[in-house]
Design an enzyme around this catalytic site. Structure first.
Site: not given
Length: 835
Positions: A500-501, A503-504, A506-508, A522, A618
């Site tokens: 579903i996503g 990010g920096g 890894g995969k979610v 995550k 962040d």
């Protein structure tokens, strides 16, 4: 009694001196209105204009001009103002054009009486400006009341709003808005405990609580250049027999570097209360004054000194105290100002947060060898400072509720303390119970949940692929470790169709635990630059936090050289995905405000919830996640840092964050503070308003950086030109103005000039109030967002402001405390900008 020529000459010169100085200051902004009066009202040398001459300043639902019934009103210098009043049946505003930016008096006069069906004694209402709550849940019962506030006005107009509560009314007999000399309140003072320097007084709103003339009579406004009244001090003394009064106005010297006549008149510096030593060099006691104050606030205490007692320099040494703390030791007034006797001088101190409804000020003898036991004080001012929510009202304070009775205040404080302690104990027990139930339930399933293995007693070794043997502390996180097999089963063996996503880190993946609990998983990418340190930080941070507006950690897995984090699932993904780039339906302005408010609550909790602030580092729209009701939660704590120690102002650290959101001061100096989060949040605010990326290289050069582009339009006062086109015509101008001002303050170049997250939160809630006060926009805006439920209601402004106290869990359902029922919640859904 006769008067000799020298004495007569001194008396005449003193009167001329006083008269010359009392007319010295000429304010640029000078508004005085006799509310409800059809004619001007004179108060000494001051003229309050008739109400109809000031009607263009006022916006109100009904024109109700009330006149007191024919009866005698107690004589006072202001009695002519109390004969009439304005009655407000709904939210009403005075708008004053400001010619000189800077500090202004706001003085409000109240005397209740019955007019037709309006009983002003039963009125309950709030008074606020664009940035501050002055009075909240305020009422006056059959007495004369005047309130004096000092605000730093930074815009071209000052709006003062009167808001009735609970179908009540508001009223006002007279109002003053008058500009003040620039040097009256400087930016710095001395802190009481620990002793140090306090910076940042200029933007603080102040309420005059007490203004006292020691050793002399009442000083009326006609004898003060700034139209202040100083009351005698004897009623505040704990032991009147211990003092002696001095008077010597002719001796007062206003010298360069000391006080001016605007700081206090000669009639204050020319009198003093001192120790009654009775000629005994061995006496040892303090002279103490006691003042009623509202708990839950800090106070600016201004001491006025002038040695009108000594006949030569270096005769008088004494100590000065606020409550139990000594604030000046062995004070010798003659050495402070180039060895001038009887020089007028003042000192400012900022107290600790008041926990009692009494504040004590004392003077006492020095312990220096040979010092004669004596001490004096000429004048004193005690000014309440606004709290982190921008409020000066105890009724609106999130710290301690107000009560008019000092004894009841103590009882309320004790009751709240006991209640809070019991609530915390109950919450902890509930958390432990629910967590144990979760573990037992999982033990009955096919998955096996095992305790974290311990290496060396205190740490668990993470596989060398990631850590090269580095260990992470796990003692406090034993209940969060989830076996790898359980994670595989929850994600259908990391099925790529469940991603579903990205990010920096890894995969979610979307996942399901126990066949009914949705989670976001995550999984760390071994090639990612975000490795062990951020994995460890995320676990340590989220295992401590339980707050409605922070994403909850369900567990983690470090088996088989993996770094996996499991969160509660957020049905609606990221805020960013709802603003642009995903094709999702546009959100209304109310929904966007509620999301900003929820995010601000989460960040405020991070900054204030522990002994040391937690700095997110962040903050961006991709790290603000939305549940099925669009309730916002702040996520991704991998870069978070704990704030500075008490004796430090910042944390020195390598710069990390996301392009477009990064605090330029942090980038330049590599010094991190909570204000770095405030800057990033200011960028998010403009992102929410404009619905475009924070960095877009495809746009013309001047538009590439959102923060710079939006600030140009904000400073021109034309922010409406760049808002999301779907919001055009749907934002009330006052709400947009407040929102833009809040974002602009967040983006100040220097952190010291930025507001706290508590201040940001208060302003956003006020922007929501301004939006909802007049318009009901769009029938589809039936938001069930929890933030909206927590927001103060329009007809009860500020009274129901939710607690954002850092020391409390914020509200709620059991799953907010236990982390057990996670049907709504987290995921980093789209690829976020590089860090």
């Amino acid at each position: 009694m006769g008067c000799g020529k020298p004495e007569l000459l001194i008396w005449v010169l003193s009167i001329l001196y006083l008269a010359w100085f009392s007319s010295g200051f000429n304010p640029v902004d000078n508004y005085r209105i006799a509310c409800g009066s059809s004619a001007n009202a004179s108060v000494g040398s001051l003229v309050f204009i008739a109400d109809d001459l000031a009607s263009n300043f006022l916006s109100t639902p009904q024109d109700i001009l009330a006149k007191a019934p024919l009866k005698s009103i107690s004589s006072s210098e202001y009695s002519s103002l109390y004969q009439t009043a304005r009655v407000f049946t709904g939210s009403s505003k005075y708008t004053f054009s400001i010619s000189q930016i800077g500090r202004h008096w706001i003085r409000l006069y109240f005397y209740p009486f019955v007019y037709n069906s309006y009983n002003m004694s039963e009125a309950t209402f709030a008074v606020s400006t664009q940035d501050h709550v002055l009075l909240n849940d305020f009422s006056v019962k059959n007495s004369f009341v005047s309130k004096e506030f000092s605000l730093n006005v930074t815009s071209n107009n000052l709006v003062i709003t009167f808001t009735p509560f609970n179908n009540s009314i508001a009223f006002l007999n007279a109002i003053e808005v008058v500009s003040l000399p620039d040097g009256l309140i400087t930016d710095d003072a001395t802190t009481v405990n620990p002793s140090g320097r306090f910076l940042g007084l200029l933007p603080v709103a102040l309420e005059t609580v007490w203004r006292v003339n020691m050793g002399g009579p009442k000083v009326t406004f006609d004898n003060d250049t700034l139209w202040r009244t100083w009351i005698p001090d004897h009623s505040f003394l704990l032991q009147q027999s211990s003092v002696v009064d001095y008077s010597n106005t002719a001796a007062v010297n206003y010298v360069q570097g000391g006080a001016t006549v605007d700081i206090a008149p000669v009639s204050v510096y020319g009198t003093a209360t001192g120790m009654n030593s009775s000629g005994n060099p061995d006496v040892n006691f303090n002279v103490t004054w006691e003042f009623n104050v509202d708990p839950g606030f800090q106070y600016l205490v201004r001491f006025h000194f002038c040695d009108i007692v000594s006949t030569s320099l270096n005769q008088l040494y004494f100590d000065v105290y606020i409550d139990s703390w000594i604030v000046v030791k062995d004070l010798d007034l003659s050495t402070y100002l180039v060895n001038v006797l009887a020089a007028a001088y003042y000192m400012d101190f900022v107290t600790v947060l008041a926990v009692s409804n009494k504040l004590h000020v004392s003077i006492g003898p020095s312990t220096l060898p040979g010092a004669y036991p004596n001490a004096i004080l000429n004048g004193l001012e005690i000014m309440k400072m606004n709290n982190s929510m921008g409020s000066l009202s105890a009724a609106a304070s999130v710290m301690i509720p107000s009560d008019s009775s000092s004894k009841k205040n103590v009882g309320v404080m004790v009751g709240i303390g006991i209640g809070a302690f019991i609530a915390v104990i109950f919450a902890v027990l509930l958390f432990l119970l629910c967590r144990r139930r979760r573990k037992l339930a999982l033990q009955g399933h096919t998955k096996t949940w095992v305790p974290l293995s311990i290496t060396g007693g205190n740490s668990h070794s993470v596989g060398s692929k990631y850590s090269n043997g580095t260990t992470i502390s796990a003692v406090s996180n034993l209940g969060y470790r989830i076996p790898f097999l359980a994670v595989q089963e929850a994600t259908n063996n990391f099925d790529e169709s469940w991603v579903i996503g990205i990010g920096g880190f890894g995969k979610v993946y979307k996942g399901v635990l126990n066949e009914d609990t949705k989670v976001a998983v995550k999984r760390g990418n071994p090639r990612s630059q975000q490795g062990l340190a951020e994995f460890q930080t995320e676990i340590e941070m989220l295992s401590q936090f339980r707050h409605r507006h922070l994403v909850s950690l369900i567990g983690y897995c470090d088996e088989k050289n993996e770094m996996i984090l499991i969160y509660e699932y957020m049905e609606n993904g990221t805020l960013k995905s709802h603003l642009y780039g995903s094709g999702l339906p546009s959100m209304s302005w109310k929904q966007r405000l509620e999301i900003c408010i929820g995010s601000a609550r989460g960040l405020h909790y991070l900054h204030t919830g522990y002994a040391k602030a937690v700095i997110h580092r962040d903050v961006k729209s991709a790290n603000i996640l939305l549940d099925e009701n669009l309730m916002a939660k702040v996520a991704d704590f991998g870069l978070s840092k704990t704030g500075p120690e008490i004796d430090q102002t910042h944390v020195s650290t390598a710069v990390k964050g996301s392009f477009g959101y990064l605090d330029p001061e942090y980038f330049r100096r590599q010094q991190l503070t909570e204000k770095s989060d405030v800057y990033s949040f200011g960028v998010v605010l403009f992102e929410v308003l404009c619905a475009r990326p924070v960095i877009d290289p495809s746009l013309p050069r001047e538009m590439v950086n959102l923060a710079e582009w939006a600030m140009k339009w904000q400073k021109k006062g034309q922010l409406e030109q760049i808002i999301d086109s779907t919001l055009a015509g749907k934002i009330r101008p006052d709400s947009l103005r407040k929102f833009g001002e809040t974002a602009e303050k967040c983006l100040a170049d220097y952190g010291v000039d930025r507001p706290s997250m508590g201040d940001v939160l208060w302003n956003l809630e006020y922007a929501l109030q301004l939006q909802e006060a007049v318009i009901d926009v769009e029938p589809e805006e039936n938001s069930t967002n929890m933030i909206g439920e927590l927001s103060p209601q329009v007809n009860n402004f500020g009274n129901d402001t939710p607690s954002v106290s850092a020391t409390q869990f914020e509200a709620g359902p059991v799953d907010d405390l236990s982390g057990v029922s996670m049907s709504r919640v987290f995921s980093q859904l789209v690829k976020s900008e590089g860090r």
